[in-house]
Scaffold this motif. Structure first.
Motif, PDB file in Angstrom:
ATOM      1  N   ALA A  84       0.838  -1.207   0.000  1.00  0.00           N
ATOM      2  CA  ALA A  84       0.000   0.000   0.000  1.00  0.00           C
ATOM      3  C   ALA A  84       0.870   1.253   0.000  1.00  0.00           C
ATOM      4  N   LEU A  85       1.960   1.209   0.743  1.00  0.00           N
ATOM      5  CA  LEU A  85       2.852   2.362   0.823  1.00  0.00           C
ATOM      6  C   LEU A  85       3.526   2.627  -0.515  1.00  0.00           C
ATOM      7  N   GLU A  86       3.962   1.546  -1.160  1.00  0.00           N
ATOM      8  CA  GLU A  86       4.754   1.651  -2.388  1.00  0.00           C
ATOM      9  C   GLU A  86       3.876   1.840  -3.621  1.00  0.00           C
ATOM     10  N   GLY A  87       2.576   1.570  -3.483  1.00  0.00           N
ATOM     11  CA  GLY A  87       1.709   1.596  -4.654  1.00  0.00           C
ATOM     12  C   GLY A  87       1.938   0.388  -5.535  1.00  0.00           C
ATOM     13  N   ALA A  88       2.290  -0.753  -4.911  1.00  0.00           N
ATOM     14  CA  ALA A  88       2.550  -1.994  -5.666  1.00  0.00           C
ATOM     15  C   ALA A  88       1.343  -2.918  -5.555  1.00  0.00           C
ATOM     16  N   GLU A  89       1.141  -3.737  -6.573  1.00  0.00           N
ATOM     17  CA  GLU A  89       0.026  -4.698  -6.504  1.00  0.00           C
ATOM     18  C   GLU A  89       0.329  -5.830  -5.523  1.00  0.00           C
ATOM     19  N   ALA A  90       1.607  -6.198  -5.411  1.00  0.00           N
ATOM     20  CA  ALA A  90       1.944  -7.365  -4.589  1.00  0.00           C
ATOM     21  C   ALA A  90       3.308  -7.195  -3.933  1.00  0.00           C
ATOM     22  N   ALA A  91       3.476  -7.890  -2.814  1.00  0.00           N
ATOM     23  CA  ALA A  91       4.758  -7.839  -2.093  1.00  0.00           C
ATOM     24  C   ALA A  91       5.030  -9.205  -1.482  1.00  0.00           C
ATOM     25  N   ARG A  92       6.299  -9.565  -1.374  1.00  0.00           N
ATOM     26  CA  ARG A  92       6.690 -10.780  -0.645  1.00  0.00           C
ATOM     27  C   ARG A  92       7.819 -10.405   0.309  1.00  0.00           C
ATOM     28  N   ALA A  93       7.631 -10.770   1.575  1.00  0.00           N
ATOM     29  CA  ALA A  93       8.631 -10.454   2.589  1.00  0.00           C
ATOM     30  C   ALA A  93       9.712 -11.527   2.615  1.00  0.00           C
ATOM     31  N   THR A  94      10.920 -11.110   2.953  1.00  0.00           N
ATOM     32  CA  THR A  94      12.043 -12.052   3.033  1.00  0.00           C
ATOM     33  C   THR A  94      12.802 -11.834   4.350  1.00  0.00           C
ATOM     34  N   ALA A  95      13.670 -12.791   4.653  1.00  0.00           N
ATOM     35  CA  ALA A  95      14.367 -12.761   5.943  1.00  0.00           C
ATOM     36  C   ALA A  95      15.371 -11.627   6.059  1.00  0.00           C
ATOM     37  N   THR A  96      15.927 -11.204   4.939  1.00  0.00           N
ATOM     38  CA  THR A  96      16.926 -10.125   4.925  1.00  0.00           C
ATOM     39  C   THR A  96      16.779  -9.327   3.631  1.00  0.00           C
ATOM     40  N   GLY A  97      17.466  -8.205   3.597  1.00  0.00           N
ATOM     41  CA  GLY A  97      17.498  -7.436   2.352  1.00  0.00           C
ATOM     42  C   GLY A  97      18.203  -8.209   1.257  1.00  0.00           C
ATOM     43  N   MET A  98      19.258  -8.933   1.614  1.00  0.00           N
ATOM     44  CA  MET A  98      19.986  -9.693   0.591  1.00  0.00           C
ATOM     45  C   MET A  98      19.117 -10.806   0.008  1.00  0.00           C
ATOM     46  N   ALA A  99      18.254 -11.395   0.840  1.00  0.00           N
ATOM     47  CA  ALA A  99      17.338 -12.419   0.304  1.00  0.00           C
ATOM     48  C   ALA A  99      16.390 -11.762  -0.700  1.00  0.00           C
ATOM     49  N   ALA A 100      15.975 -10.534  -0.411  1.00  0.00           N
ATOM     50  CA  ALA A 100      15.074  -9.821  -1.331  1.00  0.00           C
ATOM     51  C   ALA A 100      15.794  -9.523  -2.656  1.00  0.00           C
ATOM     52  N   VAL A 101      17.027  -9.030  -2.559  1.00  0.00           N
ATOM     53  CA  VAL A 101      17.790  -8.703  -3.771  1.00  0.00           C
ATOM     54  C   VAL A 101      18.046  -9.963  -4.596  1.00  0.00           C
ATOM     55  N   THR A 102      18.507 -11.015  -3.934  1.00  0.00           N
ATOM     56  CA  THR A 102      18.857 -12.255  -4.641  1.00  0.00           C
ATOM     57  C   THR A 102      17.620 -12.833  -5.327  1.00  0.00           C
ATOM     58  N   THR A 103      16.496 -12.843  -4.610  1.00  0.00           N
ATOM     59  CA  THR A 103      15.264 -13.396  -5.184  1.00  0.00           C
ATOM     60  C   THR A 103      14.796 -12.547  -6.359  1.00  0.00           C
ATOM     61  N   ALA A 104      14.848 -11.221  -6.187  1.00  0.00           N
ATOM     62  CA  ALA A 104      14.333 -10.328  -7.242  1.00  0.00           C
ATOM     63  C   ALA A 104      15.179 -10.423  -8.511  1.00  0.00           C
ATOM     64  N   VAL A 105      16.496 -10.512  -8.345  1.00  0.00           N
ATOM     65  CA  VAL A 105      17.360 -10.547  -9.534  1.00  0.00           C
ATOM     66  C   VAL A 105      17.395 -11.963 -10.103  1.00  0.00           C
ATOM     67  N   MET A 106      17.745 -12.943  -9.284  1.00  0.00           N
ATOM     68  CA  MET A 106      17.959 -14.293  -9.812  1.00  0.00           C
ATOM     69  C   MET A 106      16.649 -15.005 -10.136  1.00  0.00           C
ATOM     70  N   GLY A 107      15.564 -14.599  -9.472  1.00  0.00           N
ATOM     71  CA  GLY A 107      14.258 -15.227  -9.746  1.00  0.00           C
ATOM     72  C   GLY A 107      13.804 -15.036 -11.187  1.00  0.00           C
ATOM     73  N   GLN A 108      14.324 -14.013 -11.843  1.00  0.00           N
ATOM     74  CA  GLN A 108      13.910 -13.734 -13.232  1.00  0.00           C
ATOM     75  C   GLN A 108      14.794 -14.424 -14.256  1.00  0.00           C
TER      76      GLN A 108
END
Ligand SMILES: Cc1ncc(COP(=O)(O)O)c(C=O)c1O
Length: 404
Positions: A84-108
């Protein structure tokens, strides 16, 4: 009774509210007890009132929770509030910022793909792109993120994604997100933006054309030095296609306890970031003409190298200031060691003012040549302004500079 999402009452839609209000209310799910503060659902799993319910839930025919590796009410509240804050349709929480970065980049990406990233990245982010991607057969090119021609020239037929952070860590360069998103899209690639330094209060990468935004929630979102966390945000399609299954099956998930801490952090994010930014601006002004400072970088100042881009895409300066102290490494060490109030720590976005010497900490694994290319000199320090009174911080910095 089995846990059903419909038994939790959601806060009414908050799109019409301003960000400060969303930070306090969005995503709240209230149990039958009507608690004021978000409940902490510290549970691994959920029970089903019948075999049929269990079967239907696993077939996604019943909208309940199954297992906290991929769904938990407290974690959902954090994800919904961030979306809601970001104006995004969806969000997934991760254990760390690095988990978020790794998932976002490598997931694609798949073996044979190519990623382009700006050279000025937080150390671990750079290793994800340069080392881990390459280990899995994904090629990478690092560019000077401020030079749009380099992004264009780096594109190959197999380029799938661009990755950047802005302002960058630690030299606070500001990259033109809108222009880089256009180059990415023209090449059929996506753009992922690490928005940690700007915070969701000051920069909205999705509005500027990015496809995905990531945060280390460890920084300003908690902002009180308590827990690690991360979040990946984007369209429902982006999250479903690239992120959801990867997190569900590999498990870099956020714990419900940390989600609860981060929800509490979000409630005060706007006031903390505003105050920290006012302090950083006051510090930058106080240090600007100091004879022992040879270079000062603050995105809120007109003398910032990308002041025009910063003005266009950011709502305010930054909670961080970077500056070069005379005397190279010895000068920077003497300065840091003379500080009494400001603490030496590689973290940022905290209630306590923290200072770091990137060349010997966060960026010490880079070669001296790579550091020089990024402007990370031996005299450079990065200050993250906390919530103390700004005069006390300035006095501490001035006293320590006198010792250099
Ligand atoms: C820009 C940036 N991205 C990502 C991270 C990683 O976050 P975490 O420490 O939560 O894994 C950091 C941490 O310092 C960072 O500064």
């Amino acid at each position: 009774m089995s846990a059903s999402k419909s038994e939790l009452k959601s806060e009414p839609g908050s799109k019409r509210y301003r960000p400060e209000t969303r930070l306090v209310h969005s995503g709240t799910l209230r149990s039958q007890f009507g608690e004021t503060s978000e409940a902490l659902f510290l549970t691994q799993g959920y029970v089903y009132d019948s075999s049929l319910t269990a079967e239907r839930r696993f077939k996604n025919e019943d909208p309940g929770y199954q297992y906290s590796r991929f769904s938990n009410p407290t974690v959902s509240m954090f994800e919904q509030r961030m979306a809601a804050l970001e104006g995004a349709e969806a969000a997934r929480a991760t254990a760390t910022g690095m988990a978020a970065v790794t998932t976002a980049v490598m997931g694609q990406l798949r073996a044979g793909d190519h990623v382009v990233a700006s050279k000025a990245l937080f150390g671990s982010c750079r290793y994800v792109v340069e080392e881990h991607c390459n280990r899995y057969g994904i090629a990478s090119t690092l560019v000077d993120g401020t030079d749009l021609a380099q992004w264009k020239n780096a594109v190959r037929p197999n380029t799938k994604t661009f990755f950047l952070e802005s302002p960058t860590n630690p030299t606070l360069e500001v990259l033109d997100i809108k222009a880089i998103a256009e180059i990415a899209h023209a090449a059929g690639a996506t753009l992922v933006v690490d928005n940690v330094f700007a915070t969701p209060m000051y920069q909205r990468p999705l509005e500027l054309g990015a496809d995905c935004v990531v945060y280390s929630a460890t920084k300003h979102i908690d902002g009180q030095g308590r827990c690690l966390g991360g979040v990946v945000l984007g369209s429902e399609k982006f999250i479903q296609d690239n992120i959801h299954q990867l997190i569900r099956q590999t498990g870099p998930s956020l714990s419900p306890f940390n989600a609860w801490v981060l929800l509490k952090g979000l409630e005060t994010l706007a006031v903390r970031v505003q105050r920290q930014t006012d302090t950083a601006a006051a510090v930058a002004t106080a240090l600007a003409n100091h004879p022992k400072i040879t270079r000062l970088i603050y995105p809120g100042r007109p003398d910032h190298p990308q002041a025009a881009v910063a003005h266009r895409q950011m709502r305010a300066g930054s909670t961080l200031v970077a500056f070069e102290v005379t005397g190279e490494k010895a000068g920077a060490f003497r300065f840091q060691d003379s500080l009494k109030l400001v603490k030496i720590s590689n973290n940022l976005g905290d209630a306590k003012s923290l200072i770091t010497h990137p060349a010997t900490t966060t960026h010490q694994r880079l070669t001296p040549a790579a550091r020089a290319e990024l402007g990370i000199s031996d005299g450079l320090v990065r200050l993250s302004c906390g919530l103390e009174h700004h005069d006390d911080i300035v006095e501490d910095l001035m006293t320590a500079l006198a010792a250099v």
